[in-house]
Design a protein around this motif. Structure first.
Motif, PDB file in Angstrom:
ATOM      1  N   ASP A 121       4.079   0.599   2.406  1.00  0.00           N
ATOM      2  CA  ASP A 121       3.965  -0.348   3.511  1.00  0.00           C
ATOM      3  C   ASP A 121       3.656  -1.683   3.076  1.00  0.00           C
ATOM      4  OD1 ASP A 121       3.333  -1.553   5.751  1.00  0.00           O
ATOM      5  OD2 ASP A 121       1.501  -0.761   6.183  1.00  0.00           O
ATOM      6  N   PHE A 122       4.427  -2.506   3.346  1.00  0.00           N
ATOM      7  CA  PHE A 122       4.410  -3.921   2.828  1.00  0.00           C
ATOM      8  C   PHE A 122       3.706  -4.935   4.076  1.00  0.00           C
ATOM      9  CE2 PHE A 122       7.623  -2.383   0.310  1.00  0.00           C
ATOM     10  CZ  PHE A 122       7.290  -2.831  -0.823  1.00  0.00           C
ATOM     11  N   PHE A 123       3.316  -4.194   4.995  1.00  0.00           N
ATOM     12  CA  PHE A 123       2.346  -4.860   6.128  1.00  0.00           C
ATOM     13  C   PHE A 123       2.900  -5.982   6.819  1.00  0.00           C
ATOM     14  CE2 PHE A 123      -0.650  -3.596   2.573  1.00  0.00           C
ATOM     15  CZ  PHE A 123      -1.418  -2.746   3.313  1.00  0.00           C
TER      16      PHE A 123
ATOM     17  N   ARG B 203       0.945  -1.130  -0.038  1.00  0.00           N
ATOM     18  CA  ARG B 203      -0.176   0.087   0.148  1.00  0.00           C
ATOM     19  C   ARG B 203       0.752   1.237  -0.090  1.00  0.00           C
ATOM     20  NH1 ARG B 203      -1.980   3.547   3.914  1.00  0.00           N
ATOM     21  NH2 ARG B 203      -4.292   4.436   3.486  1.00  0.00           N
ATOM     22  N   ALA B 204       0.762   2.045  -0.971  1.00  0.00           N
ATOM     23  CA  ALA B 204       1.694   3.303  -1.030  1.00  0.00           C
ATOM     24  C   ALA B 204       0.844   4.494  -1.100  1.00  0.00           C
ATOM     25  CB  ALA B 204       2.325   3.147  -2.363  1.00  0.00           C
TER      26      ALA B 204
ATOM     27  N   VAL C 154       8.590   5.394  -5.132  1.00  0.00           N
ATOM     28  CA  VAL C 154       9.207   6.383  -4.371  1.00  0.00           C
ATOM     29  C   VAL C 154       9.844   7.428  -5.469  1.00  0.00           C
ATOM     30  CG1 VAL C 154      11.099   7.395  -2.823  1.00  0.00           C
ATOM     31  CG2 VAL C 154       9.537   5.276  -2.218  1.00  0.00           C
ATOM     32  N   GLU C 155      10.560   6.744  -6.350  1.00  0.00           N
ATOM     33  CA  GLU C 155      11.579   7.637  -7.138  1.00  0.00           C
ATOM     34  C   GLU C 155      10.356   8.143  -8.082  1.00  0.00           C
ATOM     35  OE1 GLU C 155      14.417   8.598  -7.283  1.00  0.00           O
ATOM     36  OE2 GLU C 155      14.715   7.071  -5.159  1.00  0.00           O
ATOM     37  N   GLN C 156       9.272   7.586  -8.757  1.00  0.00           N
ATOM     38  CA  GLN C 156       8.501   8.155  -9.818  1.00  0.00           C
ATOM     39  C   GLN C 156       7.668   9.223  -8.817  1.00  0.00           C
ATOM     40  OE1 GLN C 156       7.569   8.070 -12.770  1.00  0.00           O
ATOM     41  NE2 GLN C 156       9.061   6.449 -13.352  1.00  0.00           N
ATOM     42  N   ALA C 157       7.220   9.403  -7.637  1.00  0.00           N
ATOM     43  CA  ALA C 157       6.870  10.190  -7.006  1.00  0.00           C
ATOM     44  C   ALA C 157       7.530  11.412  -7.110  1.00  0.00           C
ATOM     45  CB  ALA C 157       6.264   9.895  -5.624  1.00  0.00           C
ATOM     46  N   SER C 158       8.939  11.250  -6.848  1.00  0.00           N
ATOM     47  CA  SER C 158       9.793  12.389  -6.772  1.00  0.00           C
ATOM     48  C   SER C 158       9.821  12.987  -8.088  1.00  0.00           C
ATOM     49  CB  SER C 158      11.164  11.965  -6.312  1.00  0.00           C
ATOM     50  OG  SER C 158      11.695  10.923  -7.236  1.00  0.00           O
TER      51      SER C 158
ATOM     52  N   MET D 211      -3.469  13.917  -1.849  1.00  0.00           N
ATOM     53  CA  MET D 211      -2.928  12.449  -1.687  1.00  0.00           C
ATOM     54  C   MET D 211      -3.755  11.374  -2.557  1.00  0.00           C
ATOM     55  SD  MET D 211      -2.867  10.294   2.011  1.00  0.00           S
ATOM     56  CE  MET D 211      -4.669  10.417   1.864  1.00  0.00           C
ATOM     57  N   VAL D 212      -3.151  10.355  -2.863  1.00  0.00           N
ATOM     58  CA  VAL D 212      -3.415   9.206  -3.708  1.00  0.00           C
ATOM     59  C   VAL D 212      -2.949   8.127  -3.149  1.00  0.00           C
ATOM     60  CG1 VAL D 212      -3.430   7.836  -5.713  1.00  0.00           C
ATOM     61  CG2 VAL D 212      -3.683  10.269  -6.115  1.00  0.00           C
ATOM     62  N   VAL D 213      -3.698   7.026  -2.692  1.00  0.00           N
ATOM     63  CA  VAL D 213      -3.219   5.691  -2.474  1.00  0.00           C
ATOM     64  C   VAL D 213      -3.546   4.636  -3.257  1.00  0.00           C
ATOM     65  CG1 VAL D 213      -3.592   3.990  -0.467  1.00  0.00           C
ATOM     66  CG2 VAL D 213      -3.859   6.396  -0.087  1.00  0.00           C
ATOM     67  N   ILE D 214      -2.516   4.125  -3.654  1.00  0.00           N
ATOM     68  CA  ILE D 214      -2.459   2.933  -4.469  1.00  0.00           C
ATOM     69  C   ILE D 214      -2.107   1.358  -3.769  1.00  0.00           C
ATOM     70  CG2 ILE D 214      -2.251   4.131  -6.527  1.00  0.00           C
ATOM     71  CD1 ILE D 214       0.841   3.042  -6.515  1.00  0.00           C
ATOM     72  N   GLY D 215      -2.312   0.356  -4.180  1.00  0.00           N
ATOM     73  CA  GLY D 215      -1.981  -1.162  -3.462  1.00  0.00           C
ATOM     74  C   GLY D 215      -2.352  -2.196  -4.648  1.00  0.00           C
TER      75      GLY D 215
END
Length: 488
Positions: free
Chosen positions: A383-385, A280-281, A370-374, A343-347
Motif C-alpha cells: 500500500d502506497f497510501f 506499507r507491505a 511481492v516477488e521475494q515473498a513468492s 504475517m509480517v508488516v514492513i514499511g
C-alpha cells in the motif's frame, strides 16, 4: 520700459544658454514694446517670463489638479519612470525595505506571528488562523475568496487584470509538544508550529501590506494564497482543485531554514526537494511452532529477504548521479518466541529528484516485495497510501523563475546574501504547483546561535529569529512587483 533694456540685455547674456527659445521671446517682447505700455502690461510681461521658464522642456512640472484622492507621495512618484519603478533601481528597493522596516510594521508583523504561534492548528483545522488572516486583509481592504481547500484563502492586490503572479504560504502546525520555554509558547497541548509556518503566514501578510501600499505601482495582479495542510493531506493539491491557480502565470514560496544565517536567501535551478512516498507491505504465510518450521510458511524469512533486496534498487539499478533513497523503517512480526507468525508488516519511505525516478522506485518496491515473498511461498500486498494523499512529487524550480528570485534577492539584499544551495531529500507539497505553472521555491535563513535558533524543523526545540519577518515580507513583495513589471 526703455530704461529696462540694459538690464534685459545683461540678463539675456546670462539666461540664453539655459532657456534660449523662451527667454529670447521675452527679450524681443521687451525691446519691441513702446514706452506707452501700461503698468498692467508690464506685470503681464513679467508673468509671461516666469510662465516661459516654467514651461521649459528642462525639468517640466505637471499641472496641479483638484483630484481629492491624489497624495503628495503618489503624485511625486509618478513624475518619472525611475520613481514609478518601471525600471527597477536602488530607490525602489530602498522604498520596499523602508516600508518593511518601519518600527510599527516590525512590531505588528512580530505580534501577528506570535499570536499564530500561540494557537497552532493541524492540517485542515486552521479555522482560527484563517480567521485572523482574513481580519488583517479586511483592515487593509484587500479582497479575497474563502474557503478553498476547507480553510484556505485566495486574496488579490493590484489592477485586477493580467499578468497574474502568486505567492503562497502554508498555515498548518504539527502534532508536537513544544519544549521551548518563552512568553509565546504554544497554548495548545501536543500541537506546535515546529516548521515555521506561522512565520510563513506572517511574512505573506506583511507582503500584502507592502503591496497594498504600493498598489498604484503594480502592473498587474498579485494573488496571495494561504494554504492549509502542507504537512499532511496535500493541501496544495486541494487548493489547485478549488481554483487557486486560476489565471496565475507563475508562483513563488519561501521556507525558513536553520542551515543559513538570518535573512540569507538560498535556492537553486531545477530539482530542489525530492519527491516523497511511503509504503506499507503485508507479507502473509502460515503460522506454526518454531520447532517444526517445515509445517509453516515463514513470513519472517520472506520479509527479511525483501528488506535486503530493496537495498539493491538504488545500489544496483539506479544511476549513481541520480540521487535516490529507499529506507525500510519498520518491521513488525510475531511477539511469541516459540511461534512463527502468520504475517509480517514492513514499511518505509522512498525519495527521488525526478518524476521518472520516483515512480520507477514505486513500481520496483512493489515488484521486489511481492516477488521475494513468492520465492518463500508467501503472498504480499503493498500500500502506497495514495488515497491518503501522502505522495509528494519532486519540487523542481523553473530556471527563469529561479533567476528572478536570485535577481530580486541580490538587488534587494546584496550579492553576499544570496546562495546557491544543494538539493535536499526533504519534500514539500508546493511541488503540486510546480507541475501546473512555472514556479520557484526558496529558503530564508533564521539561524541565530545567540538566540538559540539552531534546531531544525519538526523539533520540539524549534524557534526562529524574528528579525527575518520584515525581510521575508520585503522579498515576497519585491518578487511579485518586479515580476509584474517584467511580464506586463
Amino acid at each position: 520700459m526703455n530704461y529696462l533694456k540694459p538690464y534685459v540685455l545683461i540678463l539675456a547674456l546670462f539666461f540664453t544658454p539655459f532657456f534660449p527659445n523662451n527667454f529670447l521671446v521675452y527679450v524681443n517682447s521687451i525691446t519691441s514694446s513702446s514706452s506707452s505700455t501700461s503698468s498692467s502690461s508690464d506685470t503681464d510681461q513679467y508673468t509671461t517670463f516666469f510662465d516661459a521658464v516654467a514651461s521649459s522642456s528642462i525639468n517640466p512640472k505637471p499641472p496641479l489638479t483638484s483630484n481629492k484622492n491624489q497624495t503628495t507621495s503618489s503624485s511625486s512618484s509618478r513624475g518619472s519612470s525611475s520613481s514609478t519603478c518601471d525600471v527597477w533601481d536602488l530607490t525602489c528597493s530602498e522604498a520596499v525595505l523602508g516600508l518593511a522596516r518601519k518600527p510599527d510594521n516590525v512590531e505588528w508583523i512580530k505580534a501577528l506571528r506570535r499570536k499564530i504561534h500561540e494557537n497552532p492548528e493541524l492540517a485542515f483545522e486552521e479555522y482560527e488562523t484563517s480567521k485572523l488572516i482574513r481580519a488583517e486583509l479586511d483592515r487593509m481592504e484587500i479582497e479575497y475568496r474563502y474557503p478553498l481547500a476547507k480553510t484556505g484563502i485566495r486574496a488579490w492586490v493590484g489592477t485586477g487584470g493580467p499578468p497574474f503572479v502568486a505567492i503562497r504560504a502554508d498555515m498548518d502546525a504539527l502534532p508536537i509538544q513544544e519544549a521551548v520555554e518563552w512568553e509565546h509558547k504554544s497554548k495548545v497541548p501536543g500541537k506546535m508550529h515546529a516548521c515555521g509556518h506561522d512565520a510563513h503566514v506572517a511574512m505573506l501578510v506583511g507582503a500584502a501590506k507592502i503591496l497594498k501600499n504600493r498598489e498604484h505601482l503594480l502592473k498587474g495582479t498579485v494573488i496571495l494564497l494561504f494554504q492549509p495542510a502542507e504537512e499532511a493531506g496535500n493541501g496544495a493539491k486541494r487548493m489547485i482543485e478549488d481554483g487557486a491557480l486560476e489565471d496565475v502565470e507563475a508562483i513563488f514560496a519561501v521556507h525558513v531554514s536553520h542551515e543559513r544565517p538570518t535573512a540569507i536567501i538560498g535556492s537553486r535551478p531545477g530539482p530542489l526537494l525530492a519527491g516523497c512516498g511511503f509504503f506499507r507491505a503485508v507479507i502473509s504465510g502460515r503460522k506454526g511452532l518454531a520447532r517444526n518450521p517445515h509445517h509453516t510458511v515463514d513470513p519472517i524469512l520472506a520479509a527479511s529477504a525483501a528488506v535486503i533486496s530493496l537495498q539493491g534498487i538504488v545500489s544496483r539499478e539506479s544511476n549513481p548521479l541520480d540521487s535516490q533513497v529507499v529506507s525500510v523503517t519498520s518491521f513488525n512480526g510475531g511477539d511469541h518466541l516459540d511461534l512463527i507468525p502468520d504475517m509480517v508488516v514492513i514499511g518505509g519511505t522512498f525519495r527521488a529528484f525526478s518524476n521518472t525516478s520516483f515512480y520507477n522506485l514505486l513500481q520496483r518496491i512493489e515488484e521486489v516485495i511481492v516477488e521475494q515473498a513468492s520465492v518463500f511461498r508467501c503472498s504480499a500486498t503493498v500500500d502506497f497510501f495514495e488515497k491518503e494523499s501522502t505522495i509528494y512529487p519532486p519540487t523542481v524550480n523553473d530556471d527563469c523563475m529561479y533567476e528572478h528570485v536570485k535577481k530580486v534577492a541580490t538587488d534587494l539584499l546584496g550579492p553576499p546574501n544570496f546562495l546557491v544551495v544543494p538539493p535536499m531529500m526533504g519534500a514539500e507539497d508546493f511541488s503540486f504547483y510546480t507541475q501546473v505553472v512555472p514556479a520557484a521555491f526558496y529558503y530564508i535563513g533564521v539561524r541565530n546561535e545567540t538566540l538559540g535558533s539552531i534546531h531544525t524543523g519538526h523539533s520540539p526545540y524549534f524557534m526562529i529569529d524574528e528579525d527575518v519577518l520584515p525581510i521575508g515580507a520585503a522579498v515576497h513583495a519585491t518578487i511579485a512587483e518586479r515580476y509584474l513589471i517584467e511580464h506586463g
